[in-house]
Design a protein around this motif. Sequence first.
Motif, short mmCIF file in Angstrom:
data_model
loop_
_atom_site.label_atom_id
_atom_site.label_comp_id
_atom_site.label_asym_id
_atom_site.label_seq_id
_atom_site.Cartn_x
_atom_site.Cartn_y
_atom_site.Cartn_z
N SER A 1 0.83 -1.20 0.00
CA SER A 1 0.00 0.00 0.00
C SER A 1 0.86 1.25 0.00
O SER A 1 1.88 1.31 0.69
CB SER A 1 -0.89 0.04 1.25
OG SER A 1 -1.66 -1.12 1.35
N ILE A 2 0.41 2.24 -0.76
CA ILE A 2 1.06 3.55 -0.74
C ILE A 2 0.39 4.36 0.37
O ILE A 2 -0.83 4.47 0.41
CB ILE A 2 0.90 4.28 -2.08
CG1 ILE A 2 1.56 3.49 -3.21
CG2 ILE A 2 1.48 5.70 -1.99
CD1 ILE A 2 1.31 4.07 -4.60
N GLU A 3 1.21 4.90 1.26
CA GLU A 3 0.69 5.75 2.34
C GLU A 3 1.34 7.11 2.24
O GLU A 3 2.52 7.23 1.89
CB GLU A 3 0.96 5.11 3.70
CG GLU A 3 0.24 3.79 3.86
CD GLU A 3 0.36 3.19 5.25
OE1 GLU A 3 0.93 3.85 6.16
OE2 GLU A 3 -0.13 2.07 5.43
N GLU A 4 0.56 8.14 2.54
CA GLU A 4 1.03 9.52 2.47
C GLU A 4 0.48 10.30 3.66
O GLU A 4 -0.49 11.03 3.56
CB GLU A 4 0.58 10.15 1.15
CG GLU A 4 1.22 11.47 0.82
CD GLU A 4 0.90 11.94 -0.60
OE1 GLU A 4 1.48 12.96 -0.99
OE2 GLU A 4 0.07 11.31 -1.29
N GLU B 1 5.11 13.08 1.59
CA GLU B 1 5.89 12.12 2.39
C GLU B 1 5.30 10.73 2.16
O GLU B 1 4.33 10.34 2.80
CB GLU B 1 5.88 12.51 3.87
CG GLU B 1 6.68 13.75 4.14
CD GLU B 1 6.81 14.05 5.63
OE1 GLU B 1 6.77 13.10 6.44
OE2 GLU B 1 6.96 15.24 5.95
N LEU B 2 5.92 10.02 1.24
CA LEU B 2 5.39 8.72 0.83
C LEU B 2 6.08 7.56 1.55
O LEU B 2 7.27 7.60 1.83
CB LEU B 2 5.56 8.54 -0.68
CG LEU B 2 4.79 9.53 -1.55
CD1 LEU B 2 5.20 9.40 -3.00
CD2 LEU B 2 3.29 9.31 -1.39
N TRP B 3 5.28 6.55 1.82
CA TRP B 3 5.74 5.30 2.43
C TRP B 3 5.11 4.16 1.65
O TRP B 3 4.04 4.30 1.08
CB TRP B 3 5.25 5.19 3.87
CG TRP B 3 5.77 6.21 4.81
CD1 TRP B 3 5.40 7.52 4.91
CD2 TRP B 3 6.76 6.01 5.82
NE1 TRP B 3 6.10 8.14 5.91
CE2 TRP B 3 6.93 7.23 6.49
CE3 TRP B 3 7.50 4.91 6.22
CZ2 TRP B 3 7.83 7.38 7.54
CZ3 TRP B 3 8.39 5.05 7.28
CH2 TRP B 3 8.55 6.28 7.92
N LEU B 4 5.76 3.00 1.68
CA LEU B 4 5.13 1.76 1.22
C LEU B 4 4.97 0.86 2.43
O LEU B 4 5.92 0.65 3.19
CB LEU B 4 5.99 1.05 0.16
CG LEU B 4 5.98 1.61 -1.24
CD1 LEU B 4 6.87 0.78 -2.16
CD2 LEU B 4 4.57 1.70 -1.80
#
Length: 172
Positions: free
Chosen positions: A101-104, A109-112
């Motif tokens: 999942s892509i989280e912002e 500020e992106l996270w996987l």
Amino acid sequence: MKFEHLVQINDPALPGVDWLTRQQLWLGLVARAWKPTRFVLGLEDAQITESRQQGNVTTLYRVLDYGPFKIEDTIELHEEDRTETQIAANEFCGDSTLTISIEEPKQGELWLRFHYQVSDAPNTGDVPGASSKEVEEVRKQAYRAADIDTVRMIRELAMAMPQQTPEPRKDH
């Protein structure tokens, strides 16, 4: 076994590292689904046997060839949000799922988030000399390393793509 971890993509504390856009990150996950041999160590070939589109979800049915064995899986691409991979149980592995999942949490500020749910293969025994806890920990370390490699490959692909900038408007 259930296992989940995050990989930070854009870190404000590291100004020297190129930031990726959500679209670049998503295109990297799409590339991972369509061309997994570029991302998965030991994967010799991958065939897409069928693809379907329904709304913003693309579903791929694949056969992954690891040489001595093959695995069939289904991967759903939920546009610019997440991928969900379902692996069918066979003699080499149990049912498993991987959701990326892509989280912002803040703008840019992106996270996987990598979420694994894995069942043991029905015909596998214990690893001689190792406890199930030790085997599980080794598996988790392998997942983390593979996921960090995935992010590295996505960065390489993003940097190789020409940057899309709008053409200047010419009024006549």
